[in-house]
Design an enzyme around this catalytic site. Structure first.
Site, PDB file in Angstrom:
ATOM      1  N   ASP A 243       0.337 -15.566  38.827  1.00 54.83           N
ATOM      2  CA  ASP A 243       0.454 -15.749  37.452  1.00 54.83           C
ATOM      3  C   ASP A 243       0.462 -17.160  37.200  1.00 54.83           C
ATOM      4  OD1 ASP A 243       2.934 -16.645  38.716  1.00 54.83           O
ATOM      5  OD2 ASP A 243       4.037 -14.856  37.885  1.00 54.83           O
TER       6      ASP A 243
ATOM      7  N   ASN B 235      15.183 -10.646  35.227  1.00 57.04           N
ATOM      8  CA  ASN B 235      14.992  -9.438  34.423  1.00 57.04           C
ATOM      9  C   ASN B 235      14.339  -8.336  35.182  1.00 57.04           C
ATOM     10  OD1 ASN B 235      12.584 -10.295  34.241  1.00 57.04           O
ATOM     11  ND2 ASN B 235      12.414  -9.901  31.889  1.00 57.04           N
TER      12      ASN B 235
ATOM     13  N   HIS C 226      11.459  -8.456  36.640  1.00 56.22           N
ATOM     14  CA  HIS C 226       9.922  -8.657  36.550  1.00 56.22           C
ATOM     15  C   HIS C 226       9.214  -8.845  37.800  1.00 56.22           C
ATOM     16  CE1 HIS C 226      10.047 -12.977  35.164  1.00 56.22           C
ATOM     17  NE2 HIS C 226       9.695 -13.003  36.364  1.00 56.22           N
TER      18      HIS C 226
ATOM     19  N   GLU D 213       6.785  -8.351  32.707  1.00 55.96           N
ATOM     20  CA  GLU D 213       8.085  -8.311  31.976  1.00 55.96           C
ATOM     21  C   GLU D 213       8.401  -6.688  31.707  1.00 55.96           C
ATOM     22  OE1 GLU D 213       9.452 -10.981  32.033  1.00 55.96           O
ATOM     23  OE2 GLU D 213       8.757 -12.337  31.081  1.00 55.96           O
TER      24      GLU D 213
END
Length: 270
Positions: free
Chosen positions: A89, A155, A157, A162
């Site tokens: 990413d 979270n 991910h 996400e």
């Protein structure tokens, strides 16, 4: 499960089991964890290069990867000139010189320290983001991916998949996503980004299908701050509220954690 090689007794995981198809290994400390991830990756890539001319690896960034990459490079024993790297990413709109750029992170920690065959980077500051997604997809699909290295965000991910945008059957391999508020806040540390306002709201990410087509997957998580998350990923119903739970469907994947990250799991640590 990855071949862990000839480890001494003190280096063995204190616990190992499977959650669905995912192998889970628990180590006494973060130091032992990264040491053994590095050793297993080294041996796996050595095996790949015995069978084929090159090996292709997708690398992650973040705090969970720093010591792992240091250990892997210090081990030696790899012909890096036969290894091609990608990354998971990159923030949209920042240059490779920005302190928060994942390109900068990997150039400093990997590319400048070994003689790679190639490192293909996502161009975060491109003027044509959609074309960049297509370009990177074509590069990724040009050969099998031998290994994908992962961490898990706060979270749940993996990469920047996400909970709000992760798709098990995503038709794309690379896409642009809006970052969750928790992810944006996680980036603010005064070193890379000084405030929430300076963190990009969008990023490129490899999708779940792109990650899961890898022949081997290793995922690292350590520390008390990850204990509740690890419990959710491994013990809650498998769904995209915690995108990392997709690893439970992947027999080629191994999750490496330390005892603190395993603290809330039902399985006793013996």
């Amino acid at each position: 499960m990855l071949d862990l090689g000839n480890l001494t007794a003190s280096d063995d995981p204190v616990k190992k089991w499977k959650v669905d198809e995912l192998s889970v290994l628990v180590y006494e400390s973060p130091e032992l964890m990264v040491k053994n991830v590095a050793l297993s990756v080294q041996k796996y890539l050595q095996q790949c290069l015995i069978k084929q001319d090159t090996a292709t690896v997708i690398l992650a960034t973040g705090n969970s990867q720093i010591k792992f990459l240091e250990n892997l490079i210090k081990l030696g024993g790899l012909d890096w000139s036969k290894i091609v790297c990608f990354h998971l990413d990159e923030f949209l709109g920042i240059s490779a010189q920005h302190p928060g750029s994942f390109r900068k992170y990997l150039q400093e920690r990997v590319e400048k320290k070994v003689n790679l065959k190639a490192f293909h980077y996502l161009q975060g500051d491109t003027w044509e983001p959609i074309s960049e997604c297509d370009r990177y997809t074509q590069l990724l699909q040009a050969q099998p991916i031998d290994l994908c290295c992962l961490g898990i965000g706060e979270n749940g991910h993996i990469a920047f998949n996400e909970p709000e945008v992760a798709q098990v059957n995503d038709p794309r391999w690379v896409k642009i996503v809006k970052l969750a508020e928790t992810t944006v806040k996680q980036q603010v540390n005064g070193i890379y980004f000084s405030s929430i306002e300076t963190v990009p709201n969008y990023a490129f990410t490899l999708t779940l299908p792109a990650i899961c087509q890898s022949r081997k997957i290793v995922c690292l998580a350590a520390g008390k701050s990850k204990s509740s998350l690890i419990k959710s990923v491994l013990q809650n119903p498998r769904d995209l509220k915690f995108p990392a739970s997709i690893l439970r469907t992947q027999p080629q994947a191994t999750l490496f954690i330390d005892q603190e990250a395993a603290n809330y799991l039902y399985q006793p640590i013996l």
